[in-house]
Write a protein that holds these residues in place. Structure first.
Motif, short mmCIF file in Angstrom:
data_model
loop_
_atom_site.label_atom_id
_atom_site.label_comp_id
_atom_site.label_asym_id
_atom_site.label_seq_id
_atom_site.Cartn_x
_atom_site.Cartn_y
_atom_site.Cartn_z
N TRP A 36 0.85 -1.19 0.00
CA TRP A 36 0.00 0.00 0.00
C TRP A 36 0.89 1.23 0.00
O TRP A 36 1.85 1.31 0.76
CB TRP A 36 -0.90 0.03 1.23
CG TRP A 36 -2.03 -0.95 1.19
CD1 TRP A 36 -2.07 -2.18 1.80
CD2 TRP A 36 -3.29 -0.79 0.52
NE1 TRP A 36 -3.28 -2.79 1.53
CE2 TRP A 36 -4.04 -1.97 0.76
CE3 TRP A 36 -3.85 0.22 -0.26
CZ2 TRP A 36 -5.33 -2.14 0.24
CZ3 TRP A 36 -5.12 0.04 -0.77
CH2 TRP A 36 -5.85 -1.13 -0.52
N PHE A 37 0.53 2.18 -0.84
CA PHE A 37 1.20 3.47 -0.91
C PHE A 37 0.15 4.56 -0.75
O PHE A 37 -1.04 4.33 -0.91
CB PHE A 37 1.91 3.63 -2.26
CG PHE A 37 3.13 2.76 -2.41
CD1 PHE A 37 3.01 1.40 -2.68
CD2 PHE A 37 4.40 3.30 -2.31
CE1 PHE A 37 4.12 0.59 -2.81
CE2 PHE A 37 5.53 2.50 -2.46
CZ PHE A 37 5.38 1.16 -2.70
N GLU A 46 4.36 7.79 -1.15
CA GLU A 46 5.16 7.16 -0.11
C GLU A 46 4.61 5.79 0.24
O GLU A 46 3.39 5.57 0.19
CB GLU A 46 5.23 8.04 1.15
CG GLU A 46 3.88 8.28 1.81
CD GLU A 46 3.99 9.13 3.07
OE1 GLU A 46 5.09 9.63 3.38
OE2 GLU A 46 2.96 9.28 3.74
N GLY A 47 5.50 4.91 0.60
CA GLY A 47 5.09 3.58 1.00
C GLY A 47 4.47 3.58 2.38
O GLY A 47 4.90 4.33 3.26
N TYR A 94 -4.89 6.54 -1.54
CA TYR A 94 -4.21 5.29 -1.20
C TYR A 94 -4.25 4.35 -2.40
O TYR A 94 -5.31 4.14 -3.00
CB TYR A 94 -4.86 4.64 0.01
CG TYR A 94 -4.47 5.30 1.31
CD1 TYR A 94 -4.92 6.57 1.64
CD2 TYR A 94 -3.60 4.67 2.20
CE1 TYR A 94 -4.54 7.20 2.82
CE2 TYR A 94 -3.22 5.28 3.39
CZ TYR A 94 -3.69 6.54 3.68
OH TYR A 94 -3.30 7.16 4.85
N TYR A 95 -3.09 3.76 -2.69
CA TYR A 95 -2.94 2.87 -3.84
C TYR A 95 -2.43 1.51 -3.38
O TYR A 95 -1.56 1.44 -2.51
CB TYR A 95 -1.94 3.43 -4.84
CG TYR A 95 -2.27 4.79 -5.39
CD1 TYR A 95 -1.85 5.95 -4.75
CD2 TYR A 95 -3.00 4.92 -6.58
CE1 TYR A 95 -2.15 7.20 -5.26
CE2 TYR A 95 -3.30 6.16 -7.10
CZ TYR A 95 -2.88 7.30 -6.43
OH TYR A 95 -3.17 8.55 -6.95
N PHE A 117 2.57 -3.36 -10.90
CA PHE A 117 1.18 -3.09 -11.20
C PHE A 117 0.59 -2.19 -10.12
O PHE A 117 0.91 -2.35 -8.94
CB PHE A 117 0.37 -4.40 -11.26
CG PHE A 117 0.96 -5.44 -12.18
CD1 PHE A 117 1.23 -6.72 -11.73
CD2 PHE A 117 1.24 -5.14 -13.50
CE1 PHE A 117 1.77 -7.69 -12.57
CE2 PHE A 117 1.78 -6.09 -14.35
CZ PHE A 117 2.05 -7.36 -13.88
N TRP A 118 -0.31 -1.31 -10.55
CA TRP A 118 -0.91 -0.33 -9.65
C TRP A 118 -2.40 -0.23 -9.85
O TRP A 118 -2.90 -0.39 -10.97
CB TRP A 118 -0.30 1.06 -9.89
CG TRP A 118 1.12 1.16 -9.47
CD1 TRP A 118 2.22 0.81 -10.20
CD2 TRP A 118 1.61 1.63 -8.21
NE1 TRP A 118 3.37 1.03 -9.47
CE2 TRP A 118 3.01 1.54 -8.24
CE3 TRP A 118 0.99 2.12 -7.07
CZ2 TRP A 118 3.82 1.92 -7.17
CZ3 TRP A 118 1.78 2.50 -6.00
CH2 TRP A 118 3.18 2.40 -6.05
N GLY A 119 -3.12 0.04 -8.76
CA GLY A 119 -4.52 0.36 -8.84
C GLY A 119 -4.73 1.84 -9.09
O GLY A 119 -3.76 2.61 -9.17
N GLN A 120 -5.99 2.24 -9.19
CA GLN A 120 -6.34 3.63 -9.47
C GLN A 120 -6.40 4.48 -8.22
O GLN A 120 -6.40 5.71 -8.31
CB GLN A 120 -7.69 3.69 -10.20
CG GLN A 120 -7.67 3.05 -11.57
CD GLN A 120 -6.71 3.75 -12.51
OE1 GLN A 120 -6.73 4.98 -12.63
NE2 GLN A 120 -5.85 2.99 -13.17
#
Length: 128
Positions: A36-37, A46-47, A94-95, A117-120
């Protein structure tokens, strides 16, 4: 086609709780480290927390340690972030993200560039 879809964000007062979810599809969820970032307006991403695929260990950034808990359900291909004792400074998008790295040595919160890979994103707003 890889998809990461976050949900569970919202507005909450300081001291409250939220649980974020990230539904993954299109790849073998259990073979990737998950993280989670967050990114606040005008600030860098940031992580927040990570689960290492290699040994299942978790790592948290200092500001959230003791308040946030990362977990995953491989049967549901879903990543979670339980956020307690929220503070106004937790306000951010939050991603969730997936990385092919199995672990990091020494153990640490990985950089965003280590994730494939990343979410929106899902917005979290904490009011004082």
């Amino acid at each position: 086609q890889v998809q990461l879809v976050e949900s569970g964000g919202g507005s909450v007062q300081a001291g409250g709780s939220l649980r974020l979810s990230c539904a993954a599809s299109g790849y073998t969820f259990s073979r990737y480290s998950m993280g989670w970032f967050r990114q606040a307006p005008g600030k860098e991403r940031e992580g927040v927390a990570v689960i290492y695929h290699g040994d299942g260990s978790t790592y948290y950034d200092v500001p959230v340690k003791g308040r946030f808990t990362i977990s995953q359900d491989n049967a549901k291909n879903t990543l979670y972030l339980q956020m307690n004792s929220l503070k106004p400074e937790d306000t951010a998008m939050y991603y969730c993200a997936a990385s092919q790295f199995s672990m990091w040595i020494p153990p640490r919160m990985p950089a965003a560039t280590d994730f494939d890979f990343w979410g929106q994103g899902t917005q979290v707003t904490v009011s004082s």
